[in-house]
Design a protein around this motif. Structure first.
Motif, PDB file in Angstrom:
ATOM      1  N   GLY A 191       8.827  12.915 -63.526  1.00 37.74           N
ATOM      2  CA  GLY A 191       9.535  13.949 -62.782  1.00 37.74           C
ATOM      3  C   GLY A 191      10.717  13.414 -62.000  1.00 37.74           C
ATOM      4  N   GLU A 192      10.537  12.288 -61.361  1.00 37.18           N
ATOM      5  CA  GLU A 192      11.640  11.691 -60.593  1.00 37.18           C
ATOM      6  C   GLU A 192      12.823  11.355 -61.507  1.00 37.18           C
ATOM      7  OE1 GLU A 192      12.168  11.277 -57.312  1.00 37.18           O
ATOM      8  OE2 GLU A 192      10.274  12.308 -56.908  1.00 37.18           O
TER       9      GLU A 192
ATOM     10  N   PRO B 146       5.379  27.896 -61.288  1.00 39.89           N
ATOM     11  CA  PRO B 146       6.668  28.281 -60.689  1.00 39.89           C
ATOM     12  C   PRO B 146       7.789  27.290 -61.027  1.00 39.89           C
ATOM     13  CG  PRO B 146       4.912  28.620 -59.099  1.00 39.89           C
ATOM     14  CD  PRO B 146       4.318  27.868 -60.264  1.00 39.89           C
ATOM     15  N   LEU B 147       7.486  26.003 -60.988  1.00 40.62           N
ATOM     16  CA  LEU B 147       8.479  24.991 -61.341  1.00 40.62           C
ATOM     17  C   LEU B 147       8.839  25.101 -62.821  1.00 40.62           C
ATOM     18  CD1 LEU B 147      10.289  22.587 -60.741  1.00 40.62           C
ATOM     19  CD2 LEU B 147       8.276  21.100 -60.977  1.00 40.62           C
ATOM     20  N   ALA B 148       7.844  25.276 -63.665  1.00 46.96           N
ATOM     21  CA  ALA B 148       8.105  25.426 -65.097  1.00 46.96           C
ATOM     22  C   ALA B 148       9.001  26.639 -65.348  1.00 46.96           C
ATOM     23  CB  ALA B 148       6.793  25.564 -65.871  1.00 46.96           C
TER      24      ALA B 148
ATOM     25  N   TYR C 257      10.040  21.095 -57.008  1.00 44.63           N
ATOM     26  CA  TYR C 257       9.401  19.838 -57.404  1.00 44.63           C
ATOM     27  C   TYR C 257       8.802  19.149 -56.181  1.00 44.63           C
ATOM     28  CZ  TYR C 257       8.484  15.181 -59.107  1.00 44.63           C
ATOM     29  OH  TYR C 257       7.848  14.000 -59.418  1.00 44.63           O
ATOM     30  N   GLY C 258       9.509  19.180 -55.065  1.00 47.28           N
ATOM     31  CA  GLY C 258       8.998  18.583 -53.829  1.00 47.28           C
ATOM     32  C   GLY C 258       7.678  19.205 -53.403  1.00 47.28           C
ATOM     33  N   ARG C 259       7.568  20.514 -53.582  1.00 51.19           N
ATOM     34  CA  ARG C 259       6.310  21.204 -53.256  1.00 51.19           C
ATOM     35  C   ARG C 259       5.189  20.788 -54.218  1.00 51.19           C
ATOM     36  NH1 ARG C 259       6.314  26.822 -51.316  1.00 51.19           N
ATOM     37  NH2 ARG C 259       5.669  27.343 -53.436  1.00 51.19           N
ATOM     38  N   VAL C 260       5.530  20.670 -55.497  1.00 49.85           N
ATOM     39  CA  VAL C 260       4.549  20.232 -56.493  1.00 49.85           C
ATOM     40  C   VAL C 260       4.118  18.803 -56.202  1.00 49.85           C
ATOM     41  CG1 VAL C 260       4.202  19.688 -58.951  1.00 49.85           C
ATOM     42  CG2 VAL C 260       5.360  21.817 -58.281  1.00 49.85           C
TER      43      VAL C 260
ATOM     44  N   ALA D 124       4.086  17.214 -53.371  1.00 45.40           N
ATOM     45  CA  ALA D 124       3.220  17.192 -52.197  1.00 45.40           C
ATOM     46  C   ALA D 124       1.805  17.645 -52.551  1.00 45.40           C
ATOM     47  CB  ALA D 124       3.808  18.076 -51.092  1.00 45.40           C
ATOM     48  N   ALA D 125       1.690  18.680 -53.379  1.00 42.18           N
ATOM     49  CA  ALA D 125       0.376  19.173 -53.790  1.00 42.18           C
ATOM     50  C   ALA D 125      -0.364  18.119 -54.623  1.00 42.18           C
ATOM     51  CB  ALA D 125       0.515  20.475 -54.577  1.00 42.18           C
ATOM     52  N   LEU D 126       0.357  17.448 -55.512  1.00 47.18           N
ATOM     53  CA  LEU D 126      -0.267  16.427 -56.351  1.00 47.18           C
ATOM     54  C   LEU D 126      -0.687  15.212 -55.535  1.00 47.18           C
ATOM     55  CD1 LEU D 126       2.034  16.606 -59.485  1.00 47.18           C
ATOM     56  CD2 LEU D 126      -0.341  17.409 -59.305  1.00 47.18           C
ATOM     57  N   ILE D 127       0.145  14.796 -54.605  1.00 48.11           N
ATOM     58  CA  ILE D 127      -0.202  13.659 -53.742  1.00 48.11           C
ATOM     59  C   ILE D 127      -1.414  14.010 -52.884  1.00 48.11           C
ATOM     60  CG2 ILE D 127       0.606  12.289 -51.776  1.00 48.11           C
ATOM     61  CD1 ILE D 127       3.396  12.309 -53.170  1.00 48.11           C
TER      62      ILE D 127
END
Length: 134
Positions: A48-49, A85-87, A116-119, A121-124
């Motif tokens: 992603g990065e 939502p990101l997709a 992506y930042g929200r995703v 954070a959720a994944l971390i």
């Protein structure tokens, strides 16, 4: 907070990430495999990065092909982990880039970066909740 049809409050993480998708990935071989899910998350974050970098550069230099490729790839990866939502944002950019120029590329890429930042954070957060030593 958003409410679904049954009037149950949906958490902010649920709005960003459908964790049941990751749970399903962890059960692909019938037995719960948290290590596999952790590897999928880690791979997604690394990929992603790189894709965000490509989107940012593609937007800055007006390279539609770069926007198309990066949005297509990030869309597919995001769908796989349940980040609908990101997709969706990536799907829109991909379609516009496929059709030709993207006059609002910067705004679209900014929205993708924010989501992506929200995703991320959720994944971390999910990784941090995994029990150690399983």
């Amino acid at each position: 907070m958003m409410r679904d049809a049954s009037n149950v409050t949906v958490s902010p993480i649920a709005q960003v990430l459908d964790e049941s998708v990751l749970d399903a990935l962890g059960h692909l071989q019938g037995k719960w495999r948290p290590d596999f899910v952790d590897r999928v998350i880690t791979f997604y974050l690394k990929t992603g990065e790189a894709l965000l970098t490509d989107l940012t550069i593609g937007s800055a230099i007006g390279k539609t092909s770069m926007l198309h490729h990066a949005s297509h790839t990030l869309k597919a990866c995001s769908d796989i982990i349940g980040a609908a939502p990101l997709a969706g944002l990536c799907r829109e950019l991909e379609a516009i880039a496929r059709a030709g120029g993207v006059p609002d590329a910067s705004a679209r890429v900014d929205a993708i970066v924010k989501e992506y930042g929200r995703v991320e954070a959720a994944l971390i957060s999910r990784l941090a909740k995994q029990p150690l030593g399983d």
